[in-house]
Design an enzyme around this catalytic site. Sequence first.
Site, PDB file in Angstrom:
ATOM      1  N   GLU A 143       0.822  -1.216   0.000  1.00 30.12           N
ATOM      2  CA  GLU A 143       0.000   0.000   0.000  1.00 30.12           C
ATOM      3  C   GLU A 143       0.856   1.266   0.000  1.00 30.12           C
ATOM      4  O   GLU A 143       1.563   1.523   0.977  1.00 30.12           O
ATOM      5  CB  GLU A 143      -0.905   0.008   1.233  1.00 30.12           C
ATOM      6  CG  GLU A 143      -1.779   1.247   1.333  1.00 30.12           C
ATOM      7  CD  GLU A 143      -2.605   1.275   2.597  1.00 30.12           C
ATOM      8  OE1 GLU A 143      -3.523   2.120   2.680  1.00 30.12           O
ATOM      9  OE2 GLU A 143      -2.338   0.459   3.509  1.00 30.12           O
ATOM     10  N   GLU A 240     -12.009   3.128   5.223  1.00 28.91           N
ATOM     11  CA  GLU A 240     -10.953   3.442   6.190  1.00 28.91           C
ATOM     12  C   GLU A 240     -10.919   4.950   6.421  1.00 28.91           C
ATOM     13  O   GLU A 240      -9.961   5.632   6.050  1.00 28.91           O
ATOM     14  CB  GLU A 240      -9.594   2.928   5.700  1.00 28.91           C
ATOM     15  CG  GLU A 240      -8.550   2.923   6.804  1.00 28.91           C
ATOM     16  CD  GLU A 240      -7.188   2.445   6.327  1.00 28.91           C
ATOM     17  OE1 GLU A 240      -6.558   1.666   7.056  1.00 28.91           O
ATOM     18  OE2 GLU A 240      -6.755   2.844   5.229  1.00 28.91           O
TER      19      GLU A 240
END
Length: 259
Positions: A143, A240
């Site tokens: 990520e 998120e």
Amino acid sequence: MPRFAANLSMLFTEVPFLDRFERAARTGFEAVEFLFPYDFAAEDICARIDKHQLQIVLHNLPAGDWAAGERGIACDPARVVEFRAGVAQAITYAQALGVPQLNCLAGKAPAGVDAAVLRSTLVENLRFAATELRAAGLRLLIEPINPFDIPGFYLTRTDQALDILDEVDASNAFVQYDIYHAQRTEGEIAATLQKHLERIGHVQLADNPGRNEPGTGEINYRYLFAHLDRIGYDGWVGCEYRPARTTEIGLGWRTALTA
């Protein structure tokens, strides 16, 4: 319409972690994700997901001392043994919890380490992790994270992540594409998603500025949700974000922006 997974490390944080599963189910989520399961017994988490008929779509590999500010150890040449032990621990949890993929946080670049050493350490650790995860039937994700939220984070851009994955050369390794981080670092969200869709294993969201729920900032999520459908993204979208008030109060975006 995209399928949304509640990130339990960000949502419902006013209640203890194990109680967040019930809250997620009660508010209409069918799936969840979170940073780490390692402070809890796998059987306790399994009991919650079974009771509330949820699935877990993602958690991270161990990432060092999170409370002390560490955000991953995969690029640190002094932590290779620790990293590899963490891979084994993560696989054990993933198999117990039915999790299909694990995210590897590259971490902050340690001071004084040559750039070539940082990259080679990360690549070799990812090769190791990908091999171990492939044997367990799991996917590996990496990520990019914006350097404003985490100064010094080693992996910050999509093209950098793809270049590293090219060198790793593992068929089960993909990018975790967080729309919020990408907006802060590089923009071009829709074009990047379409161009690299086959190499994106998971998508996450939050709005910018503020990292709050969709519809509170500058990102055109109505367009992006329709775009994900148009280009054929069939995975989960991890929520998120930090609720501007409470999670429940802010959940109207799911219908308002996908109608």
